[in-house]
Write an enzyme that holds these catalytic residues in place. Sequence first.
Site, mmCIF file in Angstrom:
data_model
loop_
_atom_site.group_PDB
_atom_site.id
_atom_site.type_symbol
_atom_site.label_atom_id
_atom_site.label_comp_id
_atom_site.label_asym_id
_atom_site.label_seq_id
_atom_site.Cartn_x
_atom_site.Cartn_y
_atom_site.Cartn_z
ATOM 1 N N GLY A 46 0.507 -1.592 0.468
ATOM 2 C CA GLY A 46 0.445 0.036 -0.083
ATOM 3 C C GLY A 46 1.352 1.239 0.114
ATOM 4 N N GLN A 51 3.309 10.023 1.495
ATOM 5 C CA GLN A 51 4.636 9.211 2.011
ATOM 6 C C GLN A 51 5.039 10.062 0.666
ATOM 7 O OE1 GLN A 51 2.719 5.285 2.706
ATOM 8 N NE2 GLN A 51 4.529 5.239 3.314
ATOM 9 N N CYS A 92 5.880 -0.107 7.580
ATOM 10 C CA CYS A 92 6.022 1.094 7.050
ATOM 11 C C CYS A 92 6.852 1.211 5.557
ATOM 12 C CB CYS A 92 5.249 2.468 7.543
ATOM 13 S SG CYS A 92 4.509 3.272 7.210
ATOM 14 N N LEU A 93 6.862 1.813 4.923
ATOM 15 C CA LEU A 93 7.697 1.857 3.652
ATOM 16 C C LEU A 93 8.480 3.548 4.364
ATOM 17 C CD1 LEU A 93 5.963 1.270 0.611
ATOM 18 C CD2 LEU A 93 7.658 -0.242 0.960
ATOM 19 N N HIS A 134 -4.574 1.344 8.392
ATOM 20 C CA HIS A 134 -2.843 2.289 8.180
ATOM 21 C C HIS A 134 -2.861 3.382 6.656
ATOM 22 C CE1 HIS A 134 1.502 1.720 8.017
ATOM 23 N NE2 HIS A 134 1.391 1.832 6.504
ATOM 24 N N GLU A 135 -3.274 3.261 5.235
ATOM 25 C CA GLU A 135 -3.241 4.113 4.391
ATOM 26 C C GLU A 135 -3.837 5.051 4.716
ATOM 27 O OE1 GLU A 135 -0.382 3.398 3.056
ATOM 28 O OE2 GLU A 135 -1.196 1.239 2.608
ATOM 29 N N HIS A 138 -2.318 7.499 7.190
ATOM 30 C CA HIS A 138 -1.133 8.677 6.703
ATOM 31 C C HIS A 138 -1.712 9.957 6.328
ATOM 32 C CE1 HIS A 138 2.795 6.201 6.487
ATOM 33 N NE2 HIS A 138 1.785 5.102 5.545
#
Length: 168
Positions: A46, A51, A92-93, A134-135, A138
């Site tokens: 995702g 991000q 997480c990236l 989660h997204e 962000h």
Amino acid sequence: MAILEILEFPDPRLRKRAEPVETVDATTMRLVDDMFETMYAAPGIGLAATQVDVHRRIIVIDLSEEKNQPLVLINPEVEVLDPQAETYDEGCLSVPGFYETVIRPRAIRVTAQDRNGEQQEFEAEGLLAVCVQHEIDHLDGKLFVDYLSTVKRQRIRNKLLKQQRSKA
Ligand code: GNR
Ligand code: NI
């Protein structure tokens, strides 16, 4: 298409709240394509526009092994269907190398526009429910480390800052 730079914690730009997308136009579509390329290359399941330092409410997700089930969520809204807590070891990236257990509601209903601006609605549980929540966090300037203890969060922050200094 282009691979975009992914911001890393504790970059303050990850704390900005994303604004709604007014019209899904060619610029939006190009960004969506670049976000998929960036997510697949990472690799990740995702990616939120926040991000890649674009503060618009756009998310891409693909949970498939073959990377052939792209899901685009524009201006997503979530309703909790089952508030029962479910734990998942999240990564997480933007917090590379760290995985920690996070508790979230187990089942949700998601309403969002797709890449053509069409309204879509679906129910999610399991990994998809985790990923969507989660997204959306962000887009609201929130990271999974915010659910951890201050001590854990500080430890992650200090390690990442050290890594980022050695790279710069
Ligand atoms: O690639 C990712 N994997 C992942 C694993 C468990 C819970 C959430 C995620 S999302 C993450 C990609 C990412 O950082 N998205 O914002
Ligand atoms: Ni993330």
